[in-house]
Design a protein around this motif. Sequence first.
Motif, PDB file in Angstrom:
ATOM      1  N   GLN A   1       3.690  16.190  50.747  1.00 38.25           N
ATOM      2  CA  GLN A   1       2.577  17.079  51.063  1.00 38.25           C
ATOM      3  C   GLN A   1       2.255  17.049  52.560  1.00 38.25           C
ATOM      4  N   HIS A   2       2.183  15.854  53.135  1.00 37.48           N
ATOM      5  CA  HIS A   2       1.907  15.733  54.563  1.00 37.48           C
ATOM      6  C   HIS A   2       3.077  16.250  55.392  1.00 37.48           C
ATOM      7  N   ALA A   3       4.292  15.929  54.990  1.00 38.51           N
ATOM      8  CA  ALA A   3       5.462  16.330  55.774  1.00 38.51           C
ATOM      9  C   ALA A   3       5.549  17.846  55.892  1.00 38.51           C
ATOM     10  N   MET A   4       5.312  18.563  54.802  1.00 31.68           N
ATOM     11  CA  MET A   4       5.373  20.021  54.837  1.00 31.68           C
ATOM     12  C   MET A   4       4.315  20.583  55.787  1.00 31.68           C
TER      13      MET A   4
ATOM     14  N   GLN B   1      17.720  21.024  51.790  1.00 32.86           N
ATOM     15  CA  GLN B   1      16.475  20.266  51.796  1.00 32.86           C
ATOM     16  C   GLN B   1      16.308  19.678  50.408  1.00 32.86           C
ATOM     17  N   LEU B   2      16.186  18.365  50.332  1.00 36.17           N
ATOM     18  CA  LEU B   2      16.080  17.684  49.047  1.00 36.17           C
ATOM     19  C   LEU B   2      14.622  17.555  48.633  1.00 36.17           C
ATOM     20  N   TYR B   3      14.311  18.023  47.418  1.00 37.41           N
ATOM     21  CA  TYR B   3      12.944  17.898  46.916  1.00 37.41           C
ATOM     22  C   TYR B   3      12.814  16.536  46.225  1.00 37.41           C
TER      23      TYR B   3
ATOM     24  N   GLY C   1      16.604  17.688  58.117  1.00 33.62           N
ATOM     25  CA  GLY C   1      16.407  18.901  57.328  1.00 33.62           C
ATOM     26  C   GLY C   1      15.591  18.674  56.084  1.00 33.62           C
ATOM     27  N   GLY C   2      14.710  17.658  56.111  1.00 37.86           N
ATOM     28  CA  GLY C   2      13.840  17.413  54.968  1.00 37.86           C
ATOM     29  C   GLY C   2      12.633  18.327  54.984  1.00 37.86           C
ATOM     30  N   PHE C   3      11.560  17.884  54.312  1.00 34.16           N
ATOM     31  CA  PHE C   3      10.360  18.705  54.227  1.00 34.16           C
ATOM     32  C   PHE C   3       9.847  19.113  55.613  1.00 34.16           C
TER      33      PHE C   3
END
Length: 462
Positions: free
Chosen positions: A323-326, A42-44, A11-13
């Motif tokens: 940035q890439h994960a999103m 979701q942890l920022y 449940g991350g980015f």
Amino acid sequence: MAAPRILIVGGGFAGMECAHKLEKILKPGEAQLRLVSPFDHQLYLPLLPQVASGVLTPQSVAVPLRRMLRHTAIIPGGAVGVDAEAKAVVVRKINGEEIVESYDYLVLTPGSVTRQFDIPGVDQYAVGVKTLAEAAWIRDHVISQLDLAAASTDPAEREARLQFVVVGGGYAGTETAAYLQRLTTAAVKRYKGLDPALIKWHLVDIAPKLMPELGDRLGEKALSIVERRGLHVSLGVSVAKATEDTVTLTDGRVLPCHTLIWTAGVAPSPLIATLSAETNRGRLVVDPELTVPGLDGVFALGDAAAVPDLAKGGDAICPPTAQHAMRQGWAAAKNVAAALHGQPLAPYRHKDLGLVVDLGGIQAVSKPVGVQLTGLPAQIVARAYHLGALRTGPARFRTAANWGLNAIAGDDFVRTGFQANRPRTLKDFEKTDAYLTPEEVHKMVAAQADGSSTAPTEPEFP
């Protein structure tokens, strides 16, 4: 006929963005969406250094999954094994019960863990900056060192309590050291009898430059900012060993200290090792379309996948950044939907938005779309980027309000004690030993298929 089952692990980015996008793309009832996550948020991650220093509250950087995802069933637990041949994932729920989740399409976004290396003592005495629990523990621990130093009459113990080591000169390590050094510099003024000169923060990295991704000019600027504050930066140096009250560096120095914060890189989630698939430095090899070669219906992205960087070309792979994960989450959602509809898949291609490094106060260095900024303009860009990347209005409001309060009222030096008796190793926080072997995965999936039951085990994911 039952709707296809889409199972998202993590449940991350990447995982949350994929699920959120799928909810928008797919029609109601077109597929069953399920997301496996040991945490309900979701942890920022980029703002964890500010949680560790108390500038932000934990709630500011934790976006509730159930606020973002309205049509996705969230399974509270962690995936501990994958049987791609049987199209099944073994999930250990937070109550310890182990279940088998079947899928038609699997999206693997299990993230990463702190890379430890084989250095004596690191597994016992180092703590990372990867989870909310670690950030909360670090804050309590750092303030407790000031309290313990104030309570001690032994000069040697005072020296050890007031010396801190952060390993890793990347973004996480530099920001963590910068923010915590500011915290202790402000806090020590409130302690009668403690000499501020005794407080020493060390930032250690084996690389010859600090944050080389920034380029020479911005990297040197960041170095000068933290050194002017009194941070001791040692480049080309690593840790040789650690004990409860010392850290020995590879240049022979022995630093008396009780605080070792480890941010020296990340390693893919151990879940990847449960698959029989090709890897690149531990990350799953994937096609540009984010599919795993040889595994039907399996997509992988984020920190656990070696996604080809088509913008750079050659053998380059995308770095493990938020940035890439999103963006990969958005791309994966479109490709899963395309596969579901029998349409062609599109390769993941990106345009780099740049980098931001927040060093606290009005100090920062940023490179938005290639433009190099320092000082207040860089700080405005950095914080605007973070606010934009946070996924809900309440999270943005809390974060902005915390920044405003900290700017006006300064730091608070409160030791809550909540984490005082909690084990503090990397394994304790990041659960790196929670995973099954491939043989155990196959056995459990086969038992489930035969109708056998599996007794609950002790919880591994808090």
